[in-house]
Write a protein that holds these residues in place. Structure first.
Motif, PDB file in Angstrom:
ATOM      1  N   ILE A  47       0.816  -1.212   0.000  1.00  0.00           N
ATOM      2  CA  ILE A  47       0.000   0.000   0.000  1.00  0.00           C
ATOM      3  C   ILE A  47       0.850   1.262   0.000  1.00  0.00           C
ATOM      4  O   ILE A  47       0.407   2.332  -0.407  1.00  0.00           O
ATOM      5  CB  ILE A  47      -0.947  -0.002   1.229  1.00  0.00           C
ATOM      6  CG1 ILE A  47      -1.915  -1.187   1.146  1.00  0.00           C
ATOM      7  CG2 ILE A  47      -1.736   1.292   1.320  1.00  0.00           C
ATOM      8  CD1 ILE A  47      -2.823  -1.141  -0.065  1.00  0.00           C
ATOM      9  N   GLN A  48       2.110   1.181   0.402  1.00  0.00           N
ATOM     10  CA  GLN A  48       2.946   2.369   0.554  1.00  0.00           C
ATOM     11  C   GLN A  48       3.026   3.219  -0.704  1.00  0.00           C
ATOM     12  O   GLN A  48       2.881   4.436  -0.657  1.00  0.00           O
ATOM     13  CB  GLN A  48       4.365   1.968   0.986  1.00  0.00           C
ATOM     14  CG  GLN A  48       4.490   1.713   2.466  1.00  0.00           C
ATOM     15  CD  GLN A  48       5.929   1.427   2.868  1.00  0.00           C
ATOM     16  OE1 GLN A  48       6.792   1.200   2.024  1.00  0.00           O
ATOM     17  NE2 GLN A  48       6.185   1.433   4.142  1.00  0.00           N
ATOM     18  N   GLY A  49       3.284   2.593  -1.845  1.00  0.00           N
ATOM     19  CA  GLY A  49       3.427   3.359  -3.083  1.00  0.00           C
ATOM     20  C   GLY A  49       2.154   4.076  -3.452  1.00  0.00           C
ATOM     21  O   GLY A  49       2.174   5.214  -3.913  1.00  0.00           O
ATOM     22  N   GLU A  50       1.037   3.421  -3.216  1.00  0.00           N
ATOM     23  CA  GLU A  50      -0.267   4.015  -3.504  1.00  0.00           C
ATOM     24  C   GLU A  50      -0.490   5.246  -2.634  1.00  0.00           C
ATOM     25  O   GLU A  50      -0.952   6.282  -3.105  1.00  0.00           O
ATOM     26  CB  GLU A  50      -1.352   2.970  -3.229  1.00  0.00           C
ATOM     27  CG  GLU A  50      -2.770   3.462  -3.426  1.00  0.00           C
ATOM     28  CD  GLU A  50      -3.761   2.390  -3.043  1.00  0.00           C
ATOM     29  OE1 GLU A  50      -4.439   1.880  -3.942  1.00  0.00           O
ATOM     30  OE2 GLU A  50      -3.845   2.056  -1.857  1.00  0.00           O
ATOM     31  N   THR A 250      -4.863  -6.400  -3.210  1.00  0.00           N
ATOM     32  CA  THR A 250      -4.746  -5.614  -1.983  1.00  0.00           C
ATOM     33  C   THR A 250      -5.186  -4.173  -2.201  1.00  0.00           C
ATOM     34  O   THR A 250      -5.902  -3.589  -1.377  1.00  0.00           O
ATOM     35  CB  THR A 250      -3.293  -5.644  -1.471  1.00  0.00           C
ATOM     36  OG1 THR A 250      -2.931  -7.005  -1.191  1.00  0.00           O
ATOM     37  CG2 THR A 250      -3.149  -4.818  -0.200  1.00  0.00           C
ATOM     38  N   ARG A 251      -4.781  -3.587  -3.318  1.00  0.00           N
ATOM     39  CA  ARG A 251      -5.127  -2.181  -3.574  1.00  0.00           C
ATOM     40  C   ARG A 251      -6.618  -2.007  -3.838  1.00  0.00           C
ATOM     41  O   ARG A 251      -7.218  -1.027  -3.396  1.00  0.00           O
ATOM     42  CB  ARG A 251      -4.294  -1.662  -4.742  1.00  0.00           C
ATOM     43  CG  ARG A 251      -2.818  -1.582  -4.369  1.00  0.00           C
ATOM     44  CD  ARG A 251      -1.985  -0.865  -5.390  1.00  0.00           C
ATOM     45  NE  ARG A 251      -0.617  -0.699  -4.900  1.00  0.00           N
ATOM     46  CZ  ARG A 251       0.256   0.146  -5.407  1.00  0.00           C
ATOM     47  NH1 ARG A 251      -0.064   0.894  -6.444  1.00  0.00           N
ATOM     48  NH2 ARG A 251       1.475   0.237  -4.898  1.00  0.00           N
ATOM     49  N   ILE A 252      -7.213  -2.935  -4.545  1.00  0.00           N
ATOM     50  CA  ILE A 252      -8.648  -2.838  -4.804  1.00  0.00           C
ATOM     51  C   ILE A 252      -9.432  -2.986  -3.501  1.00  0.00           C
ATOM     52  O   ILE A 252     -10.394  -2.257  -3.241  1.00  0.00           O
ATOM     53  CB  ILE A 252      -9.086  -3.906  -5.830  1.00  0.00           C
ATOM     54  CG1 ILE A 252      -8.610  -3.501  -7.231  1.00  0.00           C
ATOM     55  CG2 ILE A 252     -10.599  -4.079  -5.819  1.00  0.00           C
ATOM     56  CD1 ILE A 252      -9.007  -4.463  -8.321  1.00  0.00           C
ATOM     57  N   MET A 253      -9.007  -3.919  -2.667  1.00  0.00           N
ATOM     58  CA  MET A 253      -9.719  -4.148  -1.411  1.00  0.00           C
ATOM     59  C   MET A 253      -9.542  -3.003  -0.425  1.00  0.00           C
ATOM     60  O   MET A 253     -10.421  -2.736   0.395  1.00  0.00           O
ATOM     61  CB  MET A 253      -9.245  -5.458  -0.777  1.00  0.00           C
ATOM     62  CG  MET A 253      -9.760  -6.696  -1.466  1.00  0.00           C
ATOM     63  SD  MET A 253      -9.353  -8.189  -0.537  1.00  0.00           S
ATOM     64  CE  MET A 253     -10.570  -9.310  -1.226  1.00  0.00           C
ATOM     65  N   TYR A 265     -10.295   2.602  -8.310  1.00  0.00           N
ATOM     66  CA  TYR A 265     -10.167   1.658  -9.421  1.00  0.00           C
ATOM     67  C   TYR A 265     -11.533   1.078  -9.787  1.00  0.00           C
ATOM     68  O   TYR A 265     -12.359   0.806  -8.918  1.00  0.00           O
ATOM     69  CB  TYR A 265      -9.224   0.509  -9.052  1.00  0.00           C
ATOM     70  CG  TYR A 265      -7.930   0.957  -8.419  1.00  0.00           C
ATOM     71  CD1 TYR A 265      -6.974   1.651  -9.148  1.00  0.00           C
ATOM     72  CD2 TYR A 265      -7.661   0.682  -7.070  1.00  0.00           C
ATOM     73  CE1 TYR A 265      -5.781   2.067  -8.560  1.00  0.00           C
ATOM     74  CE2 TYR A 265      -6.473   1.094  -6.476  1.00  0.00           C
ATOM     75  CZ  TYR A 265      -5.539   1.787  -7.222  1.00  0.00           C
ATOM     76  OH  TYR A 265      -4.372   2.190  -6.640  1.00  0.00           O
ATOM     77  N   THR A 266     -11.749   0.894 -11.076  1.00  0.00           N
ATOM     78  CA  THR A 266     -13.021   0.339 -11.534  1.00  0.00           C
ATOM     79  C   THR A 266     -12.954  -1.165 -11.760  1.00  0.00           C
ATOM     80  O   THR A 266     -13.983  -1.831 -11.811  1.00  0.00           O
ATOM     81  CB  THR A 266     -13.450   1.011 -12.853  1.00  0.00           C
ATOM     82  OG1 THR A 266     -12.425   0.810 -13.850  1.00  0.00           O
ATOM     83  CG2 THR A 266     -13.650   2.510 -12.647  1.00  0.00           C
ATOM     84  N   ASP A 270      -8.003  -1.968 -14.573  1.00  0.00           N
ATOM     85  CA  ASP A 270      -7.803  -0.543 -14.324  1.00  0.00           C
ATOM     86  C   ASP A 270      -6.741  -0.326 -13.243  1.00  0.00           C
ATOM     87  O   ASP A 270      -5.863   0.533 -13.386  1.00  0.00           O
ATOM     88  CB  ASP A 270      -9.131   0.090 -13.883  1.00  0.00           C
ATOM     89  CG  ASP A 270      -8.999   1.583 -13.612  1.00  0.00           C
ATOM     90  OD1 ASP A 270      -8.494   2.296 -14.500  1.00  0.00           O
ATOM     91  OD2 ASP A 270      -9.413   2.033 -12.534  1.00  0.00           O
ATOM     92  N   CYS A 271      -6.798  -1.129 -12.185  1.00  0.00           N
ATOM     93  CA  CYS A 271      -5.802  -1.032 -11.110  1.00  0.00           C
ATOM     94  C   CYS A 271      -4.417  -1.402 -11.628  1.00  0.00           C
ATOM     95  O   CYS A 271      -3.427  -0.743 -11.310  1.00  0.00           O
ATOM     96  CB  CYS A 271      -6.194  -1.953  -9.964  1.00  0.00           C
ATOM     97  SG  CYS A 271      -5.043  -1.932  -8.569  1.00  0.00           S
ATOM     98  N   LEU A 272      -4.349  -2.438 -12.438  1.00  0.00           N
ATOM     99  CA  LEU A 272      -3.077  -2.883 -13.003  1.00  0.00           C
ATOM    100  C   LEU A 272      -2.437  -1.786 -13.847  1.00  0.00           C
ATOM    101  O   LEU A 272      -1.259  -1.462 -13.683  1.00  0.00           O
ATOM    102  CB  LEU A 272      -3.301  -4.138 -13.852  1.00  0.00           C
ATOM    103  CG  LEU A 272      -2.081  -4.730 -14.561  1.00  0.00           C
ATOM    104  CD1 LEU A 272      -1.140  -5.352 -13.545  1.00  0.00           C
ATOM    105  CD2 LEU A 272      -2.509  -5.766 -15.584  1.00  0.00           C
ATOM    106  N   VAL A 273      -3.232  -1.186 -14.737  1.00  0.00           N
ATOM    107  CA  VAL A 273      -2.726  -0.143 -15.634  1.00  0.00           C
ATOM    108  C   VAL A 273      -2.292   1.088 -14.850  1.00  0.00           C
ATOM    109  O   VAL A 273      -1.211   1.648 -15.084  1.00  0.00           O
ATOM    110  CB  VAL A 273      -3.799   0.231 -16.682  1.00  0.00           C
ATOM    111  CG1 VAL A 273      -3.354   1.453 -17.486  1.00  0.00           C
ATOM    112  CG2 VAL A 273      -4.067  -0.940 -17.614  1.00  0.00           C
ATOM    113  N   LYS A 274      -3.116   1.534 -13.906  1.00  0.00           N
ATOM    114  CA  LYS A 274      -2.786   2.720 -13.127  1.00  0.00           C
ATOM    115  C   LYS A 274      -1.540   2.502 -12.271  1.00  0.00           C
ATOM    116  O   LYS A 274      -0.714   3.412 -12.122  1.00  0.00           O
ATOM    117  CB  LYS A 274      -3.973   3.112 -12.241  1.00  0.00           C
ATOM    118  CG  LYS A 274      -5.130   3.731 -13.011  1.00  0.00           C
ATOM    119  CD  LYS A 274      -6.265   4.115 -12.077  1.00  0.00           C
ATOM    120  CE  LYS A 274      -7.394   4.787 -12.849  1.00  0.00           C
ATOM    121  NZ  LYS A 274      -8.553   5.131 -11.978  1.00  0.00           N
TER     122      LYS A 274
END
Length: 318
Positions: A47-50, A250-253, A265-266, A270-274
């Protein structure tokens, strides 16, 4: 004659779906309890980078610290007990997830993807069994995984001066259901299931194949050494295959939700690309070392426990 009949009946009961489910769940609870702090550390790293990418968080977010420093930081900043924050839904998850995946795998192996006449089980069949059992089991356990991830991140929210989102496991389930509806409990289930398919293809197929290859081509028998070597291999393969999907999951959740829709993210794509656009392709392997460092001891503890529990209870070796 009566003793033989009683022994036969007991053997049949020990080889039922329910009994094997209980054995695998017990082994999973042991493995999860021992290695859970590594999972918490891995989640925080992913999650840190996000968070660092957000201008609002940039002033409060600490720099990347790596696995060891992150774990030490959690202990210093939040206390040792926080290394087990979210362990309750994690244990519930494994009672459902691991109990199902192990039992379903054996059902598929023994009844659908049959072994060869010589008793060998081709790796492509093992991979198919692993993927199917992982997908089915993770879909059922997805709500508990969602709660676990969000509870793991609450300690970081407190340090940033934000109120905790979850007061307890039951409160977390209610809160998610209220904000996202019943379907909200399965938010992130697609990357979750994708990850589980890859994990189990790597874990179950590798362990099953490696174990029987070791026994066939070496002097080692079906013992602790063989189980140890097979579990080490399965942990490496599972971590390599699953880390990118784990980052996305993890990021989507962890993203905030409103009216049943994610605000960041949709979809998994979308999460992968972003993520790749903002942080580079290697960000998909962020947390690989803690993922592997988490899977390796988890796999080791689980498989050794599982095989020994089966042996003690009179169930045939996996």
């Amino acid at each position: 004659m009566s003793n033989y009949g009683a022994s036969s009946d007991a053997s049949k009961k020990r080889n039922t779906f329910l009994f094997k489910y209980l054995l695998s769940s017990t082994a999973a609870v042991v493995a999860e309890s021992v290695t859970y702090p590594l999972d918490l550390t891995k989640t925080r790293l992913q999650i840190q980078g996000e968070q660092a990418a957000s201008k609002a968080a940039a002033t409060t977010q600490q720099p990347y610290r790596g696995m060891i420093k992150t774990a030490i930081g959690i202990v210093k900043e939040e206390g040792i007990p926080k290394l087990w924050q979210g362990v309750t839904p994690a244990l519930i998850r494994h009672i459902v997830y691991t109990g199902c995946r192990m039992s379903v795998y054996e059902i598929l192996r023994e009844n659908l993807f049959l072994k060869n006449p010589d008793g060998t089980f081709p790796i492509w069949k093992a991979s198919c069994c692993g993927m199917i059992s992982g997908m089915v089991s993770q879909f059922l356990a997805s709500p508990t995984d969602l709660v676990k991830v969000q509870m793991q991140m609450d300690g970081k929210r407190r340090l940033a001066g934000k109120p905790p989102r979850m007061k307890s496991t039951s409160h977390a389930f209610r809160k998610i259901a209220v904000e996202g509806g019943f379907r909200g409990l399965w938010s992130g289930w697609v990357p979750n299931v994708q990850r589980a398919a890859l994990v189990n293809m790597g874990d179950l197929a590798t362990y099953d194949t490696a174990k029987h290859m070791i026994m066939k081509h070496t002097s080692l028998e079906d013992n602790v050494i063989t189980h140890f070597l097979s579990s080490v291999l399965s942990g490496v393969v599972a971590a390599t295959l699953s880390t990118p999907a784990d980052v996305v999951k993890t990021r989507i959740m962890n993203q905030p939700w409103k009216n049943g829709k994610g605000l960041l993210y949709t979809s998994s794509l979308d999460c992968l690309v972003k993520t790749v656009n903002a942080e580079g392709a290697m960000s998909l392997y962020k947390g690989f070392f803690p993922t592997w460092a988490r899977m390796a001891p988890w796999s080791l503890v689980f498989w050794l426990s599982f095989e020994q529990i089966r042996k003690v209870t009179g169930v045939t070796s996996f």
